[in-house]
Design a protein around this motif. Structure first.
Motif, PDB file in Angstrom:
ATOM      1  N   ALA A  38      25.440  69.815  49.467  1.00 41.69           N
ATOM      2  CA  ALA A  38      25.316  68.739  50.464  1.00 41.69           C
ATOM      3  C   ALA A  38      24.832  67.461  49.800  1.00 41.69           C
ATOM      4  O   ALA A  38      25.337  66.351  50.090  1.00 41.69           O
ATOM      5  N   ALA A  39      23.848  67.596  48.892  1.00 43.28           N
ATOM      6  CA  ALA A  39      23.352  66.406  48.204  1.00 43.28           C
ATOM      7  C   ALA A  39      24.423  65.800  47.304  1.00 43.28           C
ATOM      8  O   ALA A  39      24.585  64.570  47.229  1.00 43.28           O
ATOM      9  N   GLU A  40      25.189  66.668  46.638  1.00 47.39           N
ATOM     10  CA  GLU A  40      26.249  66.158  45.762  1.00 47.39           C
ATOM     11  C   GLU A  40      27.360  65.485  46.576  1.00 47.39           C
ATOM     12  O   GLU A  40      27.938  64.459  46.151  1.00 47.39           O
ATOM     13  N   ASP A  41      27.678  66.048  47.759  1.00 55.46           N
ATOM     14  CA  ASP A  41      28.706  65.418  48.610  1.00 55.46           C
ATOM     15  C   ASP A  41      28.255  64.036  49.071  1.00 55.46           C
ATOM     16  O   ASP A  41      29.050  63.073  49.096  1.00 55.46           O
ATOM     17  N   GLN A  46      28.839  57.991  48.372  1.00 55.84           N
ATOM     18  CA  GLN A  46      28.316  56.688  47.986  1.00 55.84           C
ATOM     19  C   GLN A  46      29.047  56.166  46.740  1.00 55.84           C
ATOM     20  O   GLN A  46      29.393  54.973  46.655  1.00 55.84           O
ATOM     21  N   PHE A  47      29.252  57.067  45.787  1.00 56.75           N
ATOM     22  CA  PHE A  47      29.933  56.670  44.557  1.00 56.75           C
ATOM     23  C   PHE A  47      31.361  56.189  44.860  1.00 56.75           C
ATOM     24  O   PHE A  47      31.819  55.154  44.348  1.00 56.75           O
ATOM     25  N   ALA A  48      32.062  56.919  45.709  1.00 55.05           N
ATOM     26  CA  ALA A  48      33.445  56.533  46.032  1.00 55.05           C
ATOM     27  C   ALA A  48      33.491  55.171  46.741  1.00 55.05           C
ATOM     28  O   ALA A  48      34.383  54.335  46.486  1.00 55.05           O
ATOM     29  N   LEU A  49      32.524  54.908  47.629  1.00 53.34           N
ATOM     30  CA  LEU A  49      32.484  53.636  48.326  1.00 53.34           C
ATOM     31  C   LEU A  49      32.282  52.478  47.351  1.00 53.34           C
ATOM     32  O   LEU A  49      32.959  51.442  47.426  1.00 53.34           O
ATOM     33  N   ILE A  50      31.364  52.679  46.419  1.00 53.33           N
ATOM     34  CA  ILE A  50      31.107  51.617  45.438  1.00 53.33           C
ATOM     35  C   ILE A  50      32.337  51.385  44.562  1.00 53.33           C
ATOM     36  O   ILE A  50      32.705  50.233  44.246  1.00 53.33           O
ATOM     37  N   ARG A  94      36.620  67.485  46.105  1.00 50.72           N
ATOM     38  CA  ARG A  94      36.678  67.883  47.507  1.00 50.72           C
ATOM     39  C   ARG A  94      36.989  66.689  48.419  1.00 50.72           C
ATOM     40  O   ARG A  94      37.530  66.854  49.509  1.00 50.72           O
ATOM     41  N   LYS A  95      36.638  65.489  47.971  1.00 53.33           N
ATOM     42  CA  LYS A  95      36.920  64.280  48.751  1.00 53.33           C
ATOM     43  C   LYS A  95      38.256  63.636  48.359  1.00 53.33           C
ATOM     44  O   LYS A  95      38.561  62.517  48.773  1.00 53.33           O
ATOM     45  N   GLY A  96      39.028  64.276  47.499  1.00 51.41           N
ATOM     46  CA  GLY A  96      40.345  63.787  47.114  1.00 51.41           C
ATOM     47  C   GLY A  96      40.304  62.674  46.091  1.00 51.41           C
ATOM     48  O   GLY A  96      41.291  61.928  45.960  1.00 51.41           O
ATOM     49  N   ARG A  97      39.220  62.577  45.354  1.00 51.44           N
ATOM     50  CA  ARG A  97      39.097  61.529  44.331  1.00 51.44           C
ATOM     51  C   ARG A  97      39.492  62.104  42.980  1.00 51.44           C
ATOM     52  O   ARG A  97      39.292  63.292  42.685  1.00 51.44           O
ATOM     53  N   SER A  98      40.020  61.221  42.141  1.00 55.40           N
ATOM     54  CA  SER A  98      40.469  61.652  40.814  1.00 55.40           C
ATOM     55  C   SER A  98      39.521  61.219  39.703  1.00 55.40           C
ATOM     56  O   SER A  98      39.752  61.525  38.535  1.00 55.40           O
ATOM     57  N   MET A 128      21.233  59.118  40.210  1.00 57.10           N
ATOM     58  CA  MET A 128      21.512  60.267  41.067  1.00 57.10           C
ATOM     59  C   MET A 128      20.218  60.659  41.777  1.00 57.10           C
ATOM     60  O   MET A 128      19.161  60.815  41.144  1.00 57.10           O
ATOM     61  N   SER A 129      20.301  60.793  43.090  1.00 62.77           N
ATOM     62  CA  SER A 129      19.082  61.062  43.870  1.00 62.77           C
ATOM     63  C   SER A 129      18.661  62.524  43.737  1.00 62.77           C
ATOM     64  O   SER A 129      18.710  63.319  44.681  1.00 62.77           O
ATOM     65  N   MET A 130      18.263  62.911  42.537  1.00 61.23           N
ATOM     66  CA  MET A 130      17.772  64.271  42.287  1.00 61.23           C
ATOM     67  C   MET A 130      16.780  64.192  41.132  1.00 61.23           C
ATOM     68  O   MET A 130      17.145  63.789  40.018  1.00 61.23           O
ATOM     69  N   ALA A 131      15.530  64.551  41.433  1.00 63.77           N
ATOM     70  CA  ALA A 131      14.506  64.480  40.388  1.00 63.77           C
ATOM     71  C   ALA A 131      14.760  65.567  39.350  1.00 63.77           C
ATOM     72  O   ALA A 131      15.113  66.694  39.693  1.00 63.77           O
TER      73      ALA A 131
END
Length: 426
Positions: A38-41, A46-50, A94-98, A128-131
């Motif tokens: 879920a965190a990675e999705d 966010q990454f795809a939007l940017i 999973r989001k269809g990005r290459s 990345m929002s993961m400590a």
């Protein structure tokens, strides 16, 4: 580790540690693992939007809001985090990005950094929002377990020591009982359990002392009162004919010896005279000389100068009883005085038939006699060895009997050596 206190402490510590380990393992099983997907999705969205925003304005300049965020000329660098890299690329697919990204831990960054190559050759960097996991997590777990184990052990040692203090008090009390069987009163102080144990021990000691004194008074009174009717019987025996008179007088003499031996045994139990250093070899030499003068076969074959701490009159009586016992029942007594293992030793040997092995444990019982093993019946009360054993024990020594391989009996008397003390004259 053989003491009750140590075993109880080890048992409680092991039980507590086992319960904690089981509870910790059950906790790990029941708690849901982190939902990394879920965190990675969310991060992938966010990454795809940017990326799409940058693609819509390719003329945008490099964002210089930080070293590890924005459009840069190169990737973030640092060691690649393989797990997060695979997770982010899977989330993008999973989001269809290459796009393909790299998650790394560059030096100086506070969290992992995502690096993705743009179509114009530049690099998009975003945290990345993961400590990251702590570097010393293994040592932290080991330290926590060590502190918990030490703390549990310390608490259990104090608790068990308090719980078992009455038992320790009983152990010290029993160890403090001397050869006379008396015990000094214990102070009734400390925790409630210790006070109760001390009170019970003092009460037991008082009752035992009263019982022993009553027994001593009874035996002494009986021995004393027997003398009056025995005296009357002796006077009446004088009026009998010679044969019957001799039989009566012999029986009365036997009764007199029994009463006298019983009184002497009681006196040995209550005697409390002080001990003094005595040359044991001189005392034994005097005893063998006295016995030889009355016609018995007794000889001191070897002796070494040695000093012991004892009550000389009572010890001389004990040695005399043992030598007479050997000379009477064993036909001849040979005595030697030596030092062995830091102790003074008196060995009295005879040439008699010895004592059956199964009866050796009973020879120090009052009135116990072994005529069948020692030969023809000999007048006596059966108290000689009992008196000698009592005297030797109360003088801090030990008396043991054993059969000799070549025949006869061996009597061993041992005492601690009184070093650096001048011997008193006997």
């Amino acid at each position: 580790m053989n003491t009750l206190r140590a075993k109880l402490t080890a048992l409680l510590v092991a039980a507590i540690l086992l319960v904690v380990l089981l509870a910790t393992g059950l906790t790990f099983l029941l708690i849901s693992p982190p939902r990394f997907e879920a965190a990675e999705d969310a991060t992938a969205s966010q990454f795809a939007l940017i990326v799409d925003l940058i693609a819509s304005r390719p003329e945008a300049a490099a964002v210089a809001s930080g070293d590890f965020i924005g459009v840069k000329a190169a990737a973030a660098g640092g060691p690649v985090a393989q797990g997060p890299t695979r997770g982010m690329n899977a989330a993008l697919r999973r989001k269809g990005r290459s796009e393909q990204v790299i998650v790394s831990d560059p030096p100086g960054a506070r969290s992992p950094v995502i690096s993705a190559r743009l179509g114009d050759g530049r690099w998009l960097l975003m945290p990345m929002s993961m400590a990251p996991p702590p570097d010393n997590r293994g040592w932290a777990l080991a330290g926590w377990m060590l502190i918990f184990a030490l703390g549990t052990t310390a608490v259990m040692v104090v608790a068990v020591r308090r719980l078992t203090e009455p038992l320790a008090l009983l152990e010290r009390t029993v160890a403090a009982i001397g050869p006379d069987g008396e015990l000094a009163p214990l102070p009734e102080q400390g925790p409630t359990e210790v006070r109760a144990a001390a009170r019970a021990v003092n009460l037991l000691s008082s009752r035992l002392k009263t019982a022993m004194e009553s027994r001593i008074r009874l035996v002494a009174a009986a021995g004393h009162d027997l003398r009056t009717p025995m005296t009357r019987m002796r006077l009446r025996a004088e009026f009998l004919d010679d044969h019957e008179r001799d039989t009566w007088i012999a029986d009365l003499d036997e009764l007199d010896r029994i009463a006298d031996s019983a009184i002497r045994l009681v006196r040995e139990e209550v005697e409390d005279s002080s001990r003094s250093p005595i040359r044991l070899d001189h005392l034994v030499r005097d005893v063998t000389d006295e016995i030889g003068e009355i016609g018995m076969k007794a000889a001191l074959t070897s002796h070494s100068p040695v000093t012991v701490l004892c009550r000389p009159l009572s010890l001389k009586r004990a040695i005399r009883n043992l030598v007479i016992n050997a000379a009477t029942h064993g036909r001849e007594a040979t005595v030697r005085v030596a030092t062995e293992g830091g102790r003074a030793v008196v060995v009295i040997e005879d040439r008699g038939p010895g004592i059956p092995q199964e009866l050796l444990a009973r020879v120090f019982e009052p009135f116990f006699r072994v005529e069948a093993a020692r030969g023809a019946p000999i007048p006596g009360a059966g108290l000689g060895l009992a008196i000698a054993h009592e005297i030797v024990s109360r003088n801090g020594g030990s008396l043991t009997l054993r059969n000799r391989a070549e025949g006869g009996l061996e009597q061993w008397v041992t005492f601690p050596i009184a070093a650096d003390r001048p011997a008193a004259p006997i």
